[in-house]
Write an enzyme that holds these catalytic residues in place. Structure first.
Site, mmCIF file in Angstrom:
data_model
loop_
_atom_site.group_PDB
_atom_site.id
_atom_site.type_symbol
_atom_site.label_atom_id
_atom_site.label_comp_id
_atom_site.label_asym_id
_atom_site.label_seq_id
_atom_site.Cartn_x
_atom_site.Cartn_y
_atom_site.Cartn_z
ATOM 1 N N SER A 96 -7.923 -0.695 4.515
ATOM 2 C CA SER A 96 -7.725 -2.033 3.943
ATOM 3 C C SER A 96 -7.378 -3.080 4.990
ATOM 4 C CB SER A 96 -6.612 -1.988 2.894
ATOM 5 O OG SER A 96 -6.376 -3.298 2.421
ATOM 6 N N LYS A 97 -8.007 -4.253 4.843
ATOM 7 C CA LYS A 97 -7.662 -5.394 5.691
ATOM 8 C C LYS A 97 -6.432 -6.113 5.144
ATOM 9 C CE LYS A 97 -12.250 -6.100 7.529
ATOM 10 N NZ LYS A 97 -13.527 -6.788 7.482
ATOM 11 N N ASN A 98 -5.983 -5.672 3.987
ATOM 12 C CA ASN A 98 -4.797 -6.273 3.362
ATOM 13 C C ASN A 98 -3.573 -5.371 3.487
ATOM 14 O OD1 ASN A 98 -6.168 -8.634 2.158
ATOM 15 N ND2 ASN A 98 -7.266 -7.069 0.986
ATOM 16 N N GLU A 137 -3.569 11.795 2.711
ATOM 17 C CA GLU A 137 -4.762 11.072 2.252
ATOM 18 C C GLU A 137 -5.098 11.405 0.798
ATOM 19 O OE1 GLU A 137 -7.343 8.263 4.019
ATOM 20 O OE2 GLU A 137 -7.513 9.299 2.100
ATOM 21 N N GLY A 184 -11.023 4.728 -0.283
ATOM 22 C CA GLY A 184 -11.024 4.850 1.173
ATOM 23 C C GLY A 184 -12.208 4.193 1.857
ATOM 24 N N VAL A 185 -13.075 3.562 1.067
ATOM 25 C CA VAL A 185 -14.312 2.965 1.589
ATOM 26 C C VAL A 185 -14.068 1.484 1.894
ATOM 27 C CG1 VAL A 185 -16.713 2.442 0.967
ATOM 28 C CG2 VAL A 185 -15.689 4.604 0.271
ATOM 29 N N SER A 210 -5.196 2.989 7.302
ATOM 30 C CA SER A 210 -5.832 2.517 6.065
ATOM 31 C C SER A 210 -7.102 1.742 6.354
ATOM 32 C CB SER A 210 -4.842 1.613 5.313
ATOM 33 O OG SER A 210 -5.491 0.888 4.291
ATOM 34 N N LEU A 245 -2.890 4.279 2.775
ATOM 35 C CA LEU A 245 -2.098 3.345 1.949
ATOM 36 C C LEU A 245 -2.437 3.466 0.460
ATOM 37 C CD1 LEU A 245 -0.115 0.934 1.784
ATOM 38 C CD2 LEU A 245 -2.077 -0.582 2.125
ATOM 39 N N LYS A 285 -13.739 5.645 7.507
ATOM 40 C CA LYS A 285 -13.631 7.049 7.117
ATOM 41 C C LYS A 285 -14.954 7.424 6.437
ATOM 42 C CE LYS A 285 -8.812 6.067 5.926
ATOM 43 N NZ LYS A 285 -7.845 5.819 4.846
ATOM 44 N N THR A 304 -3.024 0.736 -5.322
ATOM 45 C CA THR A 304 -3.761 -0.529 -5.361
ATOM 46 C C THR A 304 -5.180 -0.319 -5.883
ATOM 47 O OG1 THR A 304 -3.776 -0.182 -2.969
ATOM 48 C CG2 THR A 304 -2.594 -2.099 -3.756
ATOM 49 N N ARG A 323 -14.514 -2.647 2.472
ATOM 50 C CA ARG A 323 -14.878 -3.670 1.480
ATOM 51 C C ARG A 323 -16.397 -3.845 1.375
ATOM 52 N NH1 ARG A 323 -11.831 -9.089 2.657
ATOM 53 N NH2 ARG A 323 -10.159 -7.567 2.913
HETATM 54 P P1 B16 Z 1 -9.660 -4.226 1.506
HETATM 55 P P2 B16 Z 1 -7.033 3.002 1.899
HETATM 56 C C1 B16 Z 1 -8.935 1.367 0.988
HETATM 57 O O1 B16 Z 1 -7.575 1.617 1.244
HETATM 58 C C2 B16 Z 1 -9.195 1.464 -0.508
HETATM 59 O O2 B16 Z 1 -9.024 2.817 -0.941
HETATM 60 C C3 B16 Z 1 -10.613 1.048 -0.787
HETATM 61 O O3 B16 Z 1 -10.882 1.117 -2.168
HETATM 62 C C4 B16 Z 1 -10.813 -0.393 -0.281
HETATM 63 O O4 B16 Z 1 -12.146 -0.827 -0.509
HETATM 64 C C5 B16 Z 1 -10.505 -0.406 1.221
HETATM 65 O O5 B16 Z 1 -9.165 0.020 1.423
HETATM 66 C C6 B16 Z 1 -10.667 -1.798 1.821
HETATM 67 O O6 B16 Z 1 -9.699 -2.643 1.272
HETATM 68 O O7 B16 Z 1 -10.703 -4.846 0.658
HETATM 69 O O8 B16 Z 1 -8.249 -4.572 1.092
HETATM 70 O O9 B16 Z 1 -9.889 -4.468 2.981
HETATM 71 O O10 B16 Z 1 -7.154 4.041 0.835
HETATM 72 O O11 B16 Z 1 -7.856 3.301 3.150
HETATM 73 O O12 B16 Z 1 -5.603 2.649 2.219
HETATM 74 MG MG MG Z 2 -6.566 5.905 -0.086
#
Ligand code: B16
Ligand code: MG
Length: 217
Positions: free
Chosen positions: A116-118, A169, A46-47, A114, A10, A145, A17, A49
């Site tokens: 992200s939890k969002n 990616e 990609g890391v 992704s 994402l 990842k 984002t 939270r």
């Molecule tokens: P959240 P991706 C990752 O999204 C972001 O690249 C990374 O910077 C962020 O810390 C991670 O999602 C967790 O995000 O705080 O929203 O749960 O690149 O895997 O889509």
């Molecule tokens: Mg990414």
């Protein structure tokens, strides 16, 4: 090569984002009396939270207990979500919608993979939720990842074998994850940073499915 599905990261692939994550993390670092640069932010791509917070605390030489860390990740996420609240379709990265539409016409299946939890909220904000048959995000994974879990779950959800999937990616860790899952890994962004990908595109601008297949040959 028989590509039946595309799995998309994402942040950095569908939307940028990363700039909002950076603003919120920097604000958090500043509240702890140290700075956090844009170059350092590259390490967070990609890391998850909590892992991101651990990296930042190391940069600031701060040692905190688990309860304090949980409170800080909540604070950072609240600040992050203030910015996501204003997101609209015009923040989708160039060429992405055309590419997703093309995949639909060609019956290529699609999933999101992704950290992200969002992710669901973000896709809703930019009106892309309906483009993804399966969504695997940070609420559904137990390993980050470069572990391949997020992409394996995506392929399993679609019922497609890994060798028939392409992953898009922007993060080096995500490329490693895709390759460990036995999938084709296409880097989106800077070729030097994504050297382990099967191929790299700068963005989805002027990209179509035939060009991707040619790149992978
Ligand atoms: P959240 P991706 C990752 O999204 C972001 O690249 C990374 O910077 C962020 O810390 C991670 O999602 C967790 O995000 O705080 O929203 O749960 O690149 O895997 O889509
Ligand atoms: Mg990414």
């Amino acid at each position: 090569m028989n590509i039946q599905a595309c799995i998309f990261d994402l942040d950095g692939v569908i939307v940028d984002t990363a700039k909002y994550h950076y603003k919120a993390w920097r604000r958090l670092a500043n509240s702890l009396d140290f700075d956090f640069t844009e170059a350092q932010n590259e390490q967070l791509k990609g890391v998850s939270r909590m892992e991101s917070l651990n990296i930042i605390l190391k940069i600031g030489n701060k040692i905190l207990d688990e309860a304090q860390k949980t409170a800080l990740t909540k604070q950072k996420n609240d600040w992050y979500l203030e910015q996501v609240a204003d997101m609209k379709s015009d923040e989708i990265l160039p060429g992405v919608v055309d590419f997703l539409n093309e995949l639909q016409t060609k019956n290529i299946r699609t999933a999101l993979g992704s950290a992200s939890k969002n992710a669901v909220l973000t896709l809703e904000k930019v009106n892309l939720l309906n483009y993804f048959e399966v969504i695997i995000d940070g609420t559904k994974t137990t390993r980050s990842k470069p572990d391949p879990q997020v992409f394996q779950l995506g392929a399993q959800g679609l019922g497609i074998a890994p060798e028939n999937c392409i992953v898009f990616e922007d993060a080096a860790k995500g490329i490693v994850a895709a390759r460990s899952a036995g999938m084709y890994a296409i880097g989106v962004g800077n070729a030097d940073e994504l050297a382990h990908a099967h191929a790299v595109i700068p963005s989805f601008e002027q990209i179509n499915f035939e060009k991707i297949k040619v790149l992978m040959c």
